[in-house]
Enzyme design. Structure first.
Site, PDB file in Angstrom:
ATOM      1  N   ARG A 155       0.865  -1.030  -0.130  1.00 49.97           N
ATOM      2  CA  ARG A 155       0.081   0.000   0.004  1.00 49.97           C
ATOM      3  C   ARG A 155       1.002   1.275   0.116  1.00 49.97           C
ATOM      4  O   ARG A 155       1.796   1.134   0.751  1.00 49.97           O
ATOM      5  CB  ARG A 155      -0.760   0.159   1.276  1.00 49.97           C
ATOM      6  CG  ARG A 155      -1.995  -0.953   1.215  1.00 49.97           C
ATOM      7  CD  ARG A 155      -2.497  -0.970   2.574  1.00 49.97           C
ATOM      8  NE  ARG A 155      -1.567  -1.448   3.520  1.00 49.97           N
ATOM      9  CZ  ARG A 155      -1.606  -1.643   4.909  1.00 49.97           C
ATOM     10  NH1 ARG A 155      -2.827  -1.286   5.643  1.00 49.97           N
ATOM     11  NH2 ARG A 155      -0.660  -2.030   5.547  1.00 49.97           N
ATOM     12  N   GLU A 156       0.509   2.366  -0.680  1.00 52.00           N
ATOM     13  CA  GLU A 156       1.121   3.555  -0.743  1.00 52.00           C
ATOM     14  C   GLU A 156       1.068   3.887   0.777  1.00 52.00           C
ATOM     15  O   GLU A 156       0.097   3.947   1.478  1.00 52.00           O
ATOM     16  CB  GLU A 156       0.645   4.535  -1.725  1.00 52.00           C
ATOM     17  CG  GLU A 156       0.880   3.949  -3.043  1.00 52.00           C
ATOM     18  CD  GLU A 156       0.440   5.136  -4.115  1.00 52.00           C
ATOM     19  OE1 GLU A 156       0.044   6.275  -3.931  1.00 52.00           O
ATOM     20  OE2 GLU A 156       0.155   4.718  -5.235  1.00 52.00           O
ATOM     21  N   CYS A 261      -4.655   2.207  -7.857  1.00 53.47           N
ATOM     22  CA  CYS A 261      -5.028   0.869  -7.965  1.00 53.47           C
ATOM     23  C   CYS A 261      -6.553   0.593  -7.840  1.00 53.47           C
ATOM     24  O   CYS A 261      -6.874  -0.227  -8.804  1.00 53.47           O
ATOM     25  CB  CYS A 261      -4.288   0.257  -6.739  1.00 53.47           C
ATOM     26  SG  CYS A 261      -2.407   0.581  -6.850  1.00 53.47           S
TER      27      CYS A 261
HETATM   28  C1  UGA Z   1      -4.197  -1.000  -2.687  1.00 61.12           C
HETATM   29  C2  UGA Z   1      -4.200  -2.205  -1.801  1.00 61.12           C
HETATM   30  O1  UGA Z   1      -4.472  -1.896  -0.381  1.00 61.12           O
HETATM   31  C3  UGA Z   1      -2.629  -2.864  -1.946  1.00 61.12           C
HETATM   32  O2  UGA Z   1      -2.735  -4.240  -1.251  1.00 61.12           O
HETATM   33  C4  UGA Z   1      -2.257  -3.132  -3.342  1.00 61.12           C
HETATM   34  O3  UGA Z   1      -0.918  -3.535  -3.520  1.00 61.12           O
HETATM   35  C5  UGA Z   1      -2.404  -1.758  -4.260  1.00 61.12           C
HETATM   36  O4  UGA Z   1      -3.682  -1.149  -3.917  1.00 61.12           O
HETATM   37  C6  UGA Z   1      -1.775  -2.045  -5.636  1.00 61.12           C
HETATM   38  O5  UGA Z   1      -2.626  -2.477  -6.203  1.00 61.12           O
HETATM   39  O6  UGA Z   1      -0.675  -1.694  -5.976  1.00 61.12           O
HETATM   40  P1  UGA Z   1      -3.459   1.532  -2.061  1.00 61.12           P
HETATM   41  O7  UGA Z   1      -4.060   1.928  -3.284  1.00 61.12           O
HETATM   42  O8  UGA Z   1      -1.948   1.886  -2.048  1.00 61.12           O
HETATM   43  O9  UGA Z   1      -3.335  -0.038  -1.733  1.00 61.12           O
HETATM   44  O10 UGA Z   1      -4.362   2.097  -0.774  1.00 61.12           O
HETATM   45  P2  UGA Z   1      -5.132   1.651   0.207  1.00 61.12           P
HETATM   46  O11 UGA Z   1      -4.687   1.889   1.389  1.00 61.12           O
HETATM   47  O12 UGA Z   1      -5.755   0.113  -0.334  1.00 61.12           O
HETATM   48  O13 UGA Z   1      -6.457   2.512  -0.012  1.00 61.12           O
HETATM   49  C7  UGA Z   1      -7.098   2.613  -1.314  1.00 61.12           C
HETATM   50  C8  UGA Z   1      -8.173   3.553  -1.165  1.00 61.12           C
HETATM   51  O14 UGA Z   1      -9.385   3.302   0.064  1.00 61.12           O
HETATM   52  C9  UGA Z   1      -7.756   5.015  -0.396  1.00 61.12           C
HETATM   53  O15 UGA Z   1      -8.366   6.110  -1.228  1.00 61.12           O
HETATM   54  C10 UGA Z   1      -8.281   4.926   0.930  1.00 61.12           C
HETATM   55  O16 UGA Z   1      -8.475   6.282   1.466  1.00 61.12           O
HETATM   56  C11 UGA Z   1      -9.502   4.089   0.937  1.00 61.12           C
HETATM   57  N1  UGA Z   1     -10.134   3.313   1.876  1.00 61.12           N
HETATM   58  C12 UGA Z   1      -9.481   2.488   2.338  1.00 61.12           C
HETATM   59  C13 UGA Z   1     -11.399   3.829   2.697  1.00 61.12           C
HETATM   60  O17 UGA Z   1     -12.121   4.628   1.992  1.00 61.12           O
HETATM   61  N2  UGA Z   1     -12.032   3.017   3.604  1.00 61.12           N
HETATM   62  C14 UGA Z   1     -11.192   2.219   4.181  1.00 61.12           C
HETATM   63  O18 UGA Z   1     -11.530   1.392   4.789  1.00 61.12           O
HETATM   64  C15 UGA Z   1      -9.829   1.706   3.824  1.00 61.12           C
END
Ligand code: UGA
Length: 438
Positions: A155-156, A261
Site C-alpha cells: 500500500r502506498e 489501484c
Molecule cells: C491498494 C491495496 O491495498 C494494496 O494491497 C495493493 O498492493 C495496491 O492497492 C496496489 O494494487 O498496488 P493503495 O491503493 O496504496 O493499496 O491504498 P489503500 O490503503 O488500499 O487505500 C485505497 C483507497 O481506499 C484510499 O483512497 C483509502 O482512503 C480508501 N479506503 C481504505 C477507504 O475509503 N476506507 C477504508 O476502510 C480503507
C-alpha cells in the site's frame, strides 16, 4: 546475495528494488526516464513514501543499489528481472500494456544469459503468457527464460512496512523451479508463500483489490442507510468487525476509494469479465457506489451552502489517502473540480500533496496549514485523514471561518463535540444526515 534487476522506478519498482537491496541483494534499477535516474542518483525521490529516502541512501552507500537507464547494465549479472512498469487505464477500463510490452521486448533483445522474468505490475489475466510469447518472439537467438507472476500487495504510504511484513507472497508460473527460485528471495520475510499457475496468480491480485474495494463500497452504502435510519456507521463497522469472519479492516466509510489501484483494477476486472460475455453486477455496483459516495459528500455541501457559486470552500487534504503525495483518482480533487466548475473558490492544505495538485489545478489557493485554510471560508471539507488533522484546535478554526460549516468526509471528529463548539457538522453515516446520534 542474489543479483536482481528491477525495471521501473515508480512506487512498485523503487520500493521493491530498495527493499531487496536492504535484504542484502545486489540490485540494479532501470528506468528509461534519464531525469528520474539522475535525480535518484543524487538521492532525490520521485515520490513521497515514508522511510524510503533513508533506505535508498543507505543501500546506495552500501553499494547494493544502483540506478541506470541502461538495460545492458541492469541485466549484465542479473539472475532475476522484475517488471514493475505502469499499467495505466486505457479505453473502457482496459489496462494499457504498452510499457509492459516495451519492457519485455527490451529484456528479450538485451539478455545474454538465462533469466527469470518476474511480473509485478498489475496485468490482465493471461499477460504472463503474452509476456513469454513476446520474449520468445523478440529474442535474436533462443536463450532460456521463465516467466513468474508475483503480484504486488504493497500500500502506498506504508509500502516499506508492507514489504517487510507481507501477509503472503503469491508466485505463479508454469515452471515450478522458477517459482521456487523466486521464493528464495522472499524466504527472509517469513510469510506464507502461495504457489500457483500464472493466470491464477494474476487473478489473485485482481480479486484481492476488488474484494477490498467491495468492502469499502459496502460500508459506504451502509453509511448512507445509517444516515436515513439514524445509526452510526463507525459503531456499526466496529460491531461487525469483531466477528472473525468479517474483521475490522477496510470498513471505514468516507469519500470513497481513490488512488492508482482500486479504481483501475476494479474497472479492468469488470472489463475482462464483460469481454468474455459476462455481466459483472457486483463489480459494477462497487464502481457506481464509489462514484456516488464522492457526490454524496458534495451534495451535503450544497445542502448547507445552497449555492456554491461565489462561496469559498476549504479543503483539509488533497492526496487520495494519508501518508502519500499521490493525487491520482483522489476523491478530494474530484469534489474540488466540481466545486470550481460551479464557481466556488478553493483554499487547501495538504502536508505533501500540494506541489502535485498545484500542477493540475493552479486555481486552488494553497495554504500554510489547516488554520490558514479556515480563514474566511464558508465551509471546510475534510478529504484526507492525515494524522496532523487529528488534534486541531477547533475553537481557533471556528473563530476564523466565515460560516462554521464542516463536512467531514473521513469521520475524523466527534459530531456531538463539533456541534457543542458551534459547528454545523456533517460526517459520513453518523446518524440522521451524518449529523450525529443523540
Ligand atoms: C491498494 C491495496 O491495498 C494494496 O494491497 C495493493 O498492493 C495496491 O492497492 C496496489 O494494487 O498496488 P493503495 O491503493 O496504496 O493499496 O491504498 P489503500 O490503503 O488500499 O487505500 C485505497 C483507497 O481506499 C484510499 O483512497 C483509502 O482512503 C480508501 N479506503 C481504505 C477507504 O475509503 N476506507 C477504508 O476502510 C480503507
Amino acid at each position: 546475495m542474489k543479483d536482481i534487476c528491477v525495471i521501473g522506478t515508480g512506487y512498485v519498482g523503487l520500493v521493491n528494488g530498495t527493499c531487496f537491496a536492504e535484504l542484502g541483494n545486489n540490485v540494479v534499477t532501470v528506468d528509461i526516464d534519464a531525469q528520474k535516474v539522475e535525480s535518484l542518483k543524487k538521492g532525490v525521490m520521485p515520490i513521497y513514501e515514508p522511510g524510503l529516502e533513508e533506505l535508498v541512501e543507505r543501500n546506495v552507500q552500501a553499494g547494493r543499489l544502483h540506478f541506470t537507464t541502461s538495460y545492458e547494465e541492469g541485466l549484465r549479472n542479473a539472475e532475476f528481472v522484475f517488471i514493475c512498469v505502469g499499467t495505466p487505464e486505457g479505453v473502457d477500463g482496459e489496462a494499457d500494456l504498452k510499457y509492459v510490452r516495451a519492457a519485455a521486448e527490451t529484456i528479450a533483445k538485451t539478455m545474454t544469459h538465462p533469466l527469470i522474468v518476474i511480473n509485478k505490475s498489475t496485468v490482465p489475466v493471461g499477460t504472463g503468457d503474452w509476456v513469454a510469447d513476446i520474449v520468445r518472439n523478440t529474442q535474436p537467438k533462443p536463450i532460456q527464460f521463465s516467466v513468474v507472476s508475483c503480484p504486488e500487495f504493497l500500500r502506498e504510504g506504508s509500502a516499506i512496512n508492507d514489504f517487510v511484513h507481507p501477509d503472503r507472497t503469491v508466485l505463479g508460473s508454469l515452471d515450478k523451479s522458477a517459482s521456487e527460485a523466486v521464493a528464495q528471495l522472499y524466504l527472509p520475510l517469513r510469510a506464507p508463500i502461495v504457489m500457483t499457475d500464472l493466470r491464477t496468480a494474476e487473478m489473485i491480485k485482481y480479486a484481492s483489490n476488488a474484494f477490498l474495494a467491495t468492502r469499502i463500497s459496502f460500508i459506504n452504502e451502509i453509511s448512507i442507510i445509517c444516515e436515513k435510519l439514524g445509526a452510526d456507521v463507525i459503531e456499526v463497522a466496529q460491531g461487525m468487525g469483531f466477528d472473525k469472519r468479517i474483521g475490522h479492516h477496510f470498513l471505514q466509510a468516507g469519500v470513497g476509494y481513490g488512488g492508482s489501484c482500486f479504481p483501475k483494477d476494479v474497472s479492468a476486472l469488470s472489463y475482462m469479465a464483460q469481454t468474455h460475455g459476462m455481466h459483472p453486477q457486483l463489480l459494477n455496483a462497487v464502481i457506481e457506489i464509489n462514484a456516488f459516495q464522492r457526490k454524496h459528500v458534495a451534495l451535503k455541501l450544497h445542502d448547507l451552502l445552497h449555492d456554491v457559486a461565489g462561496k469559498t470552500v476549504g479543503f483539509w487534504g488533497l492526496a487520495f489517502k494519508e501518508n502519500t503525495d499521490d493525487i491520482r483518482e483522489s476523491p478530494a480533487l474530484a469534489i474540488i473540480e466540481a466545486l470550481l466548475e460551479q464557481g466556488a473558490t478553493i483554499r487547501a492544505y495538504d502536508p505533501v500533496a500540494m506541489p502535485n495538485t498545484a500542477k493540475e489545478m493552479p486555481q486552488i489557493i494553497m495554504c500554510k496549514n489547516p488554520y490558514d485554510v479556515a480563514e474566511g471560508v464558508d465551509a471546510i471539507v475534510v478529504a484526507t485523514p492525515w494524522n496532523e488533522f487529528k488534534q486541531i484546535d477547533m475553537e481557533r478554526v471556528h473563530k476564523v471561518m466565515k460560516q462554521p460549516i464542516m463536512v467531514d468526509g473521513r469521520n475524523m471528529y466527534e459530531p456531538q463535540k463539533m456541534r457543542e463548539l458551534g459547528f454545523i457538522y456533517r460526517g459520513v453515516g453518523r446518524g440522521f444526515n451524518g449529523e450525529g446520534v443523540n
